[in-house]
Design a protein around this motif. Structure first.
Motif, PDB file in Angstrom:
ATOM      1  N   GLU A   1       0.767  -1.053  -0.016  1.00  0.00           N
ATOM      2  CA  GLU A   1      -0.012   0.163  -0.064  1.00  0.00           C
ATOM      3  C   GLU A   1       0.789   1.296  -0.079  1.00  0.00           C
ATOM      4  O   GLU A   1       0.332   2.310   0.303  1.00  0.00           O
ATOM      5  CB  GLU A   1      -0.985  -0.099   1.119  1.00  0.00           C
ATOM      6  CG  GLU A   1      -1.956  -0.984   1.165  1.00  0.00           C
ATOM      7  CD  GLU A   1      -3.064  -0.761   0.258  1.00  0.00           C
ATOM      8  OE1 GLU A   1      -3.667   0.297   0.471  1.00  0.00           O
ATOM      9  OE2 GLU A   1      -3.365  -1.585  -0.557  1.00  0.00           O
TER      10      GLU A   1
ATOM     11  N   LYS B   1     -11.649   1.090   2.736  1.00  0.00           N
ATOM     12  CA  LYS B   1     -11.485   2.310   1.707  1.00  0.00           C
ATOM     13  C   LYS B   1     -12.837   2.449   1.166  1.00  0.00           C
ATOM     14  O   LYS B   1     -13.357   3.760   0.857  1.00  0.00           O
ATOM     15  CB  LYS B   1     -10.418   1.774   0.641  1.00  0.00           C
ATOM     16  CG  LYS B   1      -9.090   1.859   0.766  1.00  0.00           C
ATOM     17  CD  LYS B   1      -8.399   1.447  -0.276  1.00  0.00           C
ATOM     18  CE  LYS B   1      -6.662   1.536  -0.001  1.00  0.00           C
ATOM     19  NZ  LYS B   1      -6.029   0.877  -1.172  1.00  0.00           N
TER      20      LYS B   1
ATOM     21  N   PHE C   1      -9.191   6.742   2.768  1.00  0.00           N
ATOM     22  CA  PHE C   1      -8.301   5.811   3.776  1.00  0.00           C
ATOM     23  C   PHE C   1      -7.356   5.194   3.192  1.00  0.00           C
ATOM     24  O   PHE C   1      -7.422   4.817   1.712  1.00  0.00           O
ATOM     25  CB  PHE C   1      -9.527   4.723   4.064  1.00  0.00           C
ATOM     26  CG  PHE C   1      -8.733   3.614   5.016  1.00  0.00           C
ATOM     27  CD1 PHE C   1      -8.513   3.811   6.635  1.00  0.00           C
ATOM     28  CD2 PHE C   1      -8.112   2.430   4.600  1.00  0.00           C
ATOM     29  CE1 PHE C   1      -7.850   3.297   7.133  1.00  0.00           C
ATOM     30  CE2 PHE C   1      -7.331   1.570   5.348  1.00  0.00           C
ATOM     31  CZ  PHE C   1      -7.204   1.632   6.751  1.00  0.00           C
ATOM     32  N   THR C   2      -6.244   5.351   3.607  1.00  0.00           N
ATOM     33  CA  THR C   2      -5.042   4.610   3.401  1.00  0.00           C
ATOM     34  C   THR C   2      -4.276   3.898   4.415  1.00  0.00           C
ATOM     35  O   THR C   2      -4.346   4.190   5.454  1.00  0.00           O
ATOM     36  CB  THR C   2      -3.997   5.859   2.710  1.00  0.00           C
ATOM     37  OG1 THR C   2      -3.629   6.606   3.827  1.00  0.00           O
ATOM     38  CG2 THR C   2      -4.356   6.513   1.623  1.00  0.00           C
TER      39      THR C   2
ATOM     40  N   SER D   1      -9.297  -2.855   1.599  1.00  0.00           N
ATOM     41  CA  SER D   1     -10.455  -2.639   0.639  1.00  0.00           C
ATOM     42  C   SER D   1     -11.502  -2.287   0.980  1.00  0.00           C
ATOM     43  O   SER D   1     -12.245  -1.409   0.607  1.00  0.00           O
ATOM     44  CB  SER D   1     -10.201  -3.786  -0.292  1.00  0.00           C
ATOM     45  OG  SER D   1      -8.893  -4.011  -1.058  1.00  0.00           O
TER      46      SER D   1
END
Length: 543
Positions: free
Chosen positions: A373, A448, A454-455, A445
């Motif tokens: 990521e 997000k 969102f990260t 995932s």
């Protein structure tokens, strides 16, 4: 009339009893038969000892046809101690106990292993004077690496040896039993069997035989057993047994047996070195450890541990032996200090492996997910490919590949060696970490989709861990159960320790049950720890 007849009958009975007593007295004294064997030996002036003639260098014939060797020297030392002359009689593994039972010999000094079965038919003197195990003599390039390689195959054996039955049962061998050493050697030479079960103390004489050029002993010794001087079963507790027992004890104290071993150029025996240290050991007050007790027996510390009964010991050892004697359940980790220490060390190593694999798996999983990521397409592709390959590769295959494949190349080229436990931790952590990477990326995932912008990073990693907790938890439990795979590369963990005990004791039923229960309790303990952490994490999340 009746009273007179009664007195007459009583008189006749008394005369008959007197006559029988005189006959018995004459048979034991007037005819010169002694009260015990030592009386006979002293009256005869000769000690008749049975020794091997086909077991160099322990017993063999010299160029003049005389019996010589390590054990004939022992018999000669016994005769000198008793103040009599010596007569040697050649015996074989097949007839040695028969000759002893028949009274053809007084003592037997003929590589006789001390076993519970033989103690029922002969008096085996303690302490033992030597020890040996069983190994396999095989042709060159036999490709034998473990005893399991002989399973279901024809193996030569010599009749009368103590290890034939247990080795056949333990490794499912198809034994071809021959009457003597010579016949078994010829059968091996002619290819009638793939290997020959043989005592490891006589290997030097066998491997130097011109009939077996370049033959080898590729397998480790098994069933190491002490040798005892044997007397007739009727001599148990006799003066002769006491005299020989004292003689062997003195030989250990003085180092005479070690000197005899060197004289016959026998490879130094670990058994003799340990016995010398034991029989010269002193208690804190300066008195010798190995001295006879009030019952005229040697202390339990100075006896063969495999032959002790519950009446000889106390404490936890007594409980373990009672369990073995009464229930037939041989938990040797209770009554044998060596097995107990081996098992506890294996348990400690297993706990370390479990902890290291849990930490390593989490580290690989978290770092892998963060790298995927990081916003670098090439790095993400590499991580995803590595995780997929890692998850599809069986962990046992991965351990073999790293230890025997990559490890061999590194050792041969650079001389670097790596600890087996470290390799097991790296391989198992890599396999489990790859599964955790996938679980964390799936959780990221979902997050997000739920949270705009969102990260996955260090600050948000805890959220992904909470969401992926079930999958991460299952993976970590699996790696805890998989730590037993480390035994395949000789890591001394719990499975390896239990297997080693079974190999020596043959108590597979008891030890496999103990192993199963031990792993069950360990896994339960780990599950409880994770449940506690889960409650803490959920409580913190709700706050």
């Amino acid at each position: 009339m009746n009273a007179g007849m009664g007195r007459g009958l009583r008189f006749c009975a008394a005369c008959l009893l007197t006559l029988l007593a005189l006959i018995a007295s004459r048979s034991t004294l007037a005819d010169g038969l002694p009260a015990d064997r030592l009386d006979l030996i002293e009256k005869r002036g000769v000690l008749i000892a049975g020794v091997k003639s086909d077991y160099p260098p322990f017993g063999m014939l010299d160029a003049n046809g005389r019996l010589v060797g390590f054990e004939p020297d022992l018999a000669a030392a016994l005769a000198r101690r008793l103040g009599v002359r010596l007569q040697l009689v050649a015996v074989s593994s097949t007839n040695r106990l028969q000759k002893l039972e028949e009274g053809a010999i007084d003592v037997l000094v003929a590589t006789l292993a001390d076993t519970p079965q033989r103690r029922q038919i002969a008096t085996l003197v303690e302490p033992s004077y030597y020890a040996s195990g069983v190994t396999a003599v095989a042709p060159p390039h036999s490709h034998l690496s473990t005893w399991s390689d002989l399973r279901g195959r024809k193996v030569c054996a010599t009749q009368g040896t103590y290890f034939n039955r247990p080795m056949a049962q333990r490794f499912l061998l198809e034994l071809q039993v021959f009457n003597g050493t010579r016949d078994a050697r010829l059968a091996l030479r002619d290819g009638r069997c793939v290997a020959w079960l043989y005592d490891d103390t006589a290997i030097v004489g066998i491997l130097g035989d011109a009939e077996l050029p370049n033959y080898e002993t590729p397998l480790p010794s098994m069933m190491v057993s002490p040798w005892a001087i044997a007397l007739a079963v009727s001599e148990r507790g006799s003066r002769l047994e006491h005299a020989i027992s004292e003689a062997v004890a003195d030989w250990h104290r003085s180092g005479w047996l070690i000197a005899s071993e060197q004289r016959w150029t026998i490879k130094p025996s670990r058994f003799l070195a340990e016995m010398r240290e034991l029989w010269t050991r002193r208690l804190p007050d300066g008195s010798p450890l190995c001295t006879r007790q009030g019952n005229d027996h040697w202390p339990a510390e100075c006896r063969n541990k495999l032959l002790l009964g519950s009446e000889d010991v106390d404490g936890i050892q007594r409980f373990g032996l009672l369990l073995k004697e009464q229930a037939g359940f041989d938990l040797s980790i209770i009554h044998d200090a060596y097995d107990r220490q081996l098992f506890l060390h294996g348990l400690w190593v297993t706990l370390q492996l479990m902890a290291a694999c849990i930490v390593g798996s989490l580290a690989v999983g978290c770092l892998g997910a963060l790298a995927a990521e990081a916003g670098l397409p090439l790095l993400r592709g590499f991580v995803l490919l590595s995780a997929a390959v890692g998850r599809m590769t069986p962990p046992l295959l991965l351990i073999y590949l790293v230890f025997f494949g990559i490890g061999h190349v590194i050792v041969s080229r650079f001389g670097w060696t790596f600890d087996g436990a470290a390799i097991a931790v790296v391989c198992l952590s890599t396999y489990t970490g790859c599964a955790i990477v996938s679980a964390l990326l799936d959780a990221a995932s979902v997050l997000k989709a739920q949270q705009a912008g969102f990260t996955l990073g260090w600050r948000t990693l805890s959220q992904a861990l909470r969401l992926a907790y079930a999958a991460v938890f299952a993976s970590l439990i699996n790696v805890v159960k998989a730590t037993g795979m480390a035994s395949v590369i000789a890591v001394p963990e719990l499975v390896s320790a239990a297997t080693a005990i079974v190999a020596e004791r043959g108590n597979s039923t008891a030890m496999m049950n103990v192993l199963m229960i031990s792993f069950f309790l360990l896994v339960v303990a780990v599950v409880q720890c994770f449940n506690y952490l889960e409650r803490r994490i959920l409580r913190r999340g709700s706050d």
